[in-house]
Design a protein around this motif. Structure first.
Motif, PDB file in Angstrom:
ATOM      1  N   SER A   1     -21.158 -26.422  21.118  1.00 56.37           N
ATOM      2  CA  SER A   1     -21.763 -27.250  22.161  1.00 56.37           C
ATOM      3  C   SER A   1     -20.764 -27.513  23.275  1.00 56.37           C
ATOM      4  CB  SER A   1     -22.247 -28.584  21.565  1.00 56.37           C
ATOM      5  OG  SER A   1     -21.162 -29.299  21.008  1.00 56.37           O
ATOM      6  N   PHE A   2     -21.291 -27.906  24.408  1.00 54.93           N
ATOM      7  CA  PHE A   2     -20.483 -28.249  25.569  1.00 54.93           C
ATOM      8  C   PHE A   2     -21.271 -29.229  26.419  1.00 54.93           C
ATOM      9  CE2 PHE A   2     -22.897 -24.451  26.340  1.00 54.93           C
ATOM     10  CZ  PHE A   2     -23.475 -24.663  27.579  1.00 54.93           C
ATOM     11  N   THR A   3     -20.614 -29.800  27.416  1.00 56.44           N
ATOM     12  CA  THR A   3     -21.225 -30.834  28.244  1.00 56.44           C
ATOM     13  C   THR A   3     -21.478 -30.286  29.641  1.00 56.44           C
ATOM     14  OG1 THR A   3     -20.088 -32.553  27.005  1.00 56.44           O
ATOM     15  CG2 THR A   3     -21.008 -33.169  29.147  1.00 56.44           C
ATOM     16  N   ALA A   4     -22.689 -30.507  30.160  1.00 56.78           N
ATOM     17  CA  ALA A   4     -23.053 -30.128  31.529  1.00 56.78           C
ATOM     18  C   ALA A   4     -23.578 -31.376  32.218  1.00 56.78           C
ATOM     19  CB  ALA A   4     -24.100 -29.023  31.533  1.00 56.78           C
TER      20      ALA A   4
ATOM     21  N   ARG B   1     -24.342 -34.992  32.497  1.00 58.88           N
ATOM     22  CA  ARG B   1     -24.535 -36.064  31.531  1.00 58.88           C
ATOM     23  C   ARG B   1     -25.187 -35.587  30.246  1.00 58.88           C
ATOM     24  NH1 ARG B   1     -26.968 -40.944  35.362  1.00 58.88           N
ATOM     25  NH2 ARG B   1     -25.199 -41.052  36.837  1.00 58.88           N
ATOM     26  N   GLN B   2     -25.471 -34.308  30.143  1.00 56.77           N
ATOM     27  CA  GLN B   2     -26.208 -33.796  28.995  1.00 56.77           C
ATOM     28  C   GLN B   2     -25.321 -32.852  28.186  1.00 56.77           C
ATOM     29  OE1 GLN B   2     -29.838 -31.878  29.994  1.00 56.77           O
ATOM     30  NE2 GLN B   2     -30.643 -31.909  27.908  1.00 56.77           N
ATOM     31  N   THR B   3     -25.449 -32.928  26.874  1.00 55.44           N
ATOM     32  CA  THR B   3     -24.721 -32.063  25.955  1.00 55.44           C
ATOM     33  C   THR B   3     -25.630 -30.902  25.542  1.00 55.44           C
ATOM     34  OG1 THR B   3     -23.443 -33.934  25.129  1.00 55.44           O
ATOM     35  CG2 THR B   3     -23.485 -31.947  23.779  1.00 55.44           C
ATOM     36  N   LEU B   4     -25.151 -29.707  25.757  1.00 57.85           N
ATOM     37  CA  LEU B   4     -25.916 -28.506  25.444  1.00 57.85           C
ATOM     38  C   LEU B   4     -25.187 -27.699  24.377  1.00 57.85           C
ATOM     39  CD1 LEU B   4     -26.836 -27.381  29.080  1.00 57.85           C
ATOM     40  CD2 LEU B   4     -28.225 -28.746  27.519  1.00 57.85           C
ATOM     41  N   ASP B   5     -25.941 -26.901  23.647  1.00 58.86           N
ATOM     42  CA  ASP B   5     -25.353 -25.985  22.667  1.00 58.86           C
ATOM     43  C   ASP B   5     -25.956 -24.598  22.873  1.00 58.86           C
ATOM     44  OD1 ASP B   5     -27.859 -25.832  20.989  1.00 58.86           O
ATOM     45  OD2 ASP B   5     -27.407 -27.971  20.785  1.00 58.86           O
TER      46      ASP B   5
ATOM     47  N   ALA C   1     -29.534 -31.872  35.552  1.00 57.36           N
ATOM     48  CA  ALA C   1     -28.267 -31.217  35.223  1.00 57.36           C
ATOM     49  C   ALA C   1     -28.026 -29.997  36.087  1.00 57.36           C
ATOM     50  CB  ALA C   1     -28.256 -30.814  33.749  1.00 57.36           C
TER      51      ALA C   1
END
Length: 438
Positions: A161-164, A166-170, A239
């Motif tokens: 996962s990583f952050t874009a 304010r949202q955390t994506l995987d 995002a």
């Protein structure tokens, strides 16, 4: 086959790996696949030969769809027969063959579905070339689901996962989002294609308006499908604000010419200043019939057969001579000169008759012969006539009229003068003789 049955089948397959009879399954499965592949290749060569024969194209759709599912269906048939033989003669375990049956069946269904999907859209080169890749990716997804490997793989992708913003994506969210967006965009393109086809079939509406509405519907539905696909997956649209801002800056700086051409294309289609079939002249060397108008460029087919691609911005920001904007009739002038001793009224009547005798020359407005000037070597006359098909060019009709005038002038003794010059030598007789000798 549900998940419990598939899980039990995988356990049985794992136990059979230690059984020496498992190698016979591998050999039988490989032999079945090889036989199906060879038979499919032979079928494809014969189908290509049939399609090349007269009336072979009538079976193009059927042969194309059958060609794509022939390998998995034939392999499935062979595997079922081999599995039946294994169980009848008790040659060994059949867990691998049991697993191959749903995989081959899903392959046939996926290939047929993707092929039908391609024919549901309007003719598209990228979809035709990507059909095999799309079918392979979809089948791999089914295979992972059927074998029960999809769950562990999803868990592995969710751990990256990583952050874009304010949202955390995987990785799983991105992959599922990509698939969802592709599916929604394809559905939007199919729907927009159906709407565009209905608009183009509406003869009561102007052709340019139909093209503009069709392209606007496709663009709007594509954007809605993209945003809807991202929302379904759970990706926050905000995002993408950074990316959209960078894209806007890029359009404003580096892509302003392209954006200008697209806007100019919609302007041309809406104001109907240039339409298909119009004879347009950009300069003395570039003139032709408009054969295609796209969002970015316009295609002119010149009388020499050469096609000129003109950016739409040029047509909007420059002076363009449209010779068939409101009326396709064009006036053509043929100029010539007769001697001062010729019968001028007879010459003008013969020129008028030569123009009226040509089938491309219009009777109304009628041809007209004008005396334009008294030149040094003769009298200048202009024959003006109108034609209704300027897209066919004026060279042929000019040549035919000139030949008719030349024949009639020769028969009636009317002379077409050529330039003459008289040179006088001024001086004493001796000097003149010396200059002549030199």
């Amino acid at each position: 086959m549900n998940e419990k049955e598939m899980f039990a089948l995988l356990l049985e397959l794992w136990r059979d790996l230690r059984n020496p009879g498992f190698l016979w399954q591998v050999f039988a499965l490989a032999l079945s696949l090889l036989a199906a592949w060879g038979a499919t290749r032979t079928w494809q060569r014969r189908a290509a030969a049939v399609a090349a024969e007269p009336y072979g194209a009538l079976r193009a759709f059927g042969s194309g769809s059958l060609k794509r599912v022939s390998f998995p269906l034939l392999a499935l048939l062979l595997v079922v027969v081999v599995r039946r033989a294994f169980r009848y003669w008790q040659l060994g375990p059949v867990s691998l063959l049991d697993l191959a049956v749903p995989l081959l069946l899903s392959m046939a269904l996926v290939r047929a579905a993707v092929y039908l999907l391609r024919h549901a859209f309007s003719p598209s080169g990228w979809l035709a070339t990507s059909e095999r890749w799309i079918a392979t990716v979809v089948w791999l997804g089914f295979a992972l689901h059927l074998t029960g490997l999809a769950g562990p793989l999803i868990d592995l992708l969710q751990q990256v996962s990583f952050t874009a913003g304010r949202q955390t994506l995987d990785l799983w969210t991105l992959l599922s989002g990509l698939v969802t967006v592709v599916v929604t965009v394809l559905l939007a393109l199919w729907l927009s294609g159906e709407i565009e086809a209905r608009l183009l079939a509406n003869e009561a509406m102007d052709s340019n308006i139909r093209v503009v509405l069709g392209r606007l519907v496709k663009a709007v539905l594509s954007v809605i499908a993209l945003l809807l696909g991202l929302s379904i997956v759970g990706i926050d649209i905000t995002a993408l604000s950074v990316f959209s801002g960078a894209l806007a800056v890029g359009l404003g700086l580096g892509l302003q010419k392209i954006a200008s051409n697209y806007v100019s294309g919609f302007i041309i289609l809406l104001d109907q200043s240039i339409r298909l079939g119009h004879l347009v002249a950009l300069d003395t060397n570039t003139a032709g019939v408009v054969t295609k108008i796209t969002s970015r460029y316009t295609v002119l087919r010149m009388l020499t057969g050469t096609e000129v691609i003109v950016p739409n911005e040029y047509l909007v920001s420059n002076i363009v001579r449209n010779e068939s904007y409101s009326d396709s009739q064009v006036r053509v002038v043929v100029s010539l000169q007769v001697s001062y001793g010729a019968d001028l009224e007879l010459a003008m009547r013969l020129m008028d008759d030569a123009a009226r005798a040509q089938p491309r020359v219009l009777a109304e407005p009628a041809p007209q012969v004008l005396l334009t000037s008294f030149a040094d070597s003769g009298i200048n006359l202009d024959l003006g006539f109108w034609i209704g098909d300027p897209q066919q060019g004026t060279g042929a009709v000019r040549s035919a009229i000139n030949m008719a005038i030349w024949r009639s002038f020769r028969e009636n003794g009317i002379e077409i003068p050529f330039p003459q010059r008289e040179v006088r030598l001024i001086g004493s007789p001796a000097a003149v003789a010396t200059r002549a000798a030199d």
